[in-house]
Design a protein around this motif. Sequence first.
Motif, short mmCIF file in Angstrom:
data_model
loop_
_atom_site.label_atom_id
_atom_site.label_comp_id
_atom_site.label_asym_id
_atom_site.label_seq_id
_atom_site.Cartn_x
_atom_site.Cartn_y
_atom_site.Cartn_z
N GLU A 151 0.88 -1.11 -0.08
CA GLU A 151 0.02 0.05 -0.17
C GLU A 151 0.82 1.31 0.00
OE1 GLU A 151 -3.91 1.78 2.36
OE2 GLU A 151 -2.69 0.42 3.30
N ILE A 154 2.35 1.65 -3.62
CA ILE A 154 1.74 2.21 -4.57
C ILE A 154 1.26 3.57 -4.18
CG2 ILE A 154 -0.57 2.02 -5.33
CD1 ILE A 154 -0.65 -1.18 -5.02
N ASN A 155 1.08 3.87 -3.09
CA ASN A 155 0.93 5.26 -2.71
C ASN A 155 2.14 6.27 -3.24
OD1 ASN A 155 -1.64 4.91 -1.54
ND2 ASN A 155 -0.96 4.78 0.39
N GLN A 158 1.79 6.68 -6.83
CA GLN A 158 0.57 7.45 -7.31
C GLN A 158 0.96 8.88 -7.14
OE1 GLN A 158 -2.70 5.60 -4.99
NE2 GLN A 158 -3.51 4.87 -7.03
N THR A 168 -6.26 2.20 -3.69
CA THR A 168 -5.08 1.66 -3.69
C THR A 168 -5.19 -0.03 -3.71
OG1 THR A 168 -3.99 3.30 -1.99
CG2 THR A 168 -3.29 1.08 -2.25
#
Length: 217
Positions: A151, A154-155, A158, A168
């Motif tokens: 998580e 991925i953040n 992004q 997410t």
Amino acid sequence: MSDDTKIFEELFDENKKLTEKQKKIIAAAIESFAEKGYAATSTSEIANKAGVAEGTIFRHYKTKKDLLLAIASPVMAKFLAPFVIKDLNKVLNQKYEHYEDFMKAMIKNRALFLKENIPLFRILIQEIPFQPELKEQFTEHVAQKIIDRLEKTINHYQEKGQIIEMPTYTVMRVTISTIFGYLIARYILAPEGDWDDEVEINRTVEILMHGLAPKEA
């Protein structure tokens, strides 16, 4: 049992209380469960492969399910979780410039782990969906720890504008299912196929990124 199944070798080394007969039973069960699946394997087959009487199995394990849990539960809690997390951290702790570079490293890392532990992987992938105890342990000891780290990763991408803005969890689900779809086809469903791993990994990442890339204004 396969010589390259490192986790089970460590299990035997760690658990000094296991008798030689128990080790033979567990090794035979691993091989049989991996080859035929839990439901299709009989205790008489395991006993024959282990070179023991079937009654010997039931002296140590009351049911076939107890035998499965004796294999999978300690491995999940003591060995699989820390081994997976430690191994995966080799990728997660690196600062890759692009998400596609992270994905390629992740696939290669998981491919190496899978090749070294195929019997274990077969058992878990076959039985976790149908055994609530294993599913609960997998969620507690493995899945949640990986999800927390992914998580954050991925953040990060992004925020860099490399991944489309969507929940997410959705990005994680698409990423994990794509990676494991490739790995299952490569090492479980068609291991004897004419594979060019570098090409297939690049194609897998390309397809994944085509779907996740932000839309141009």
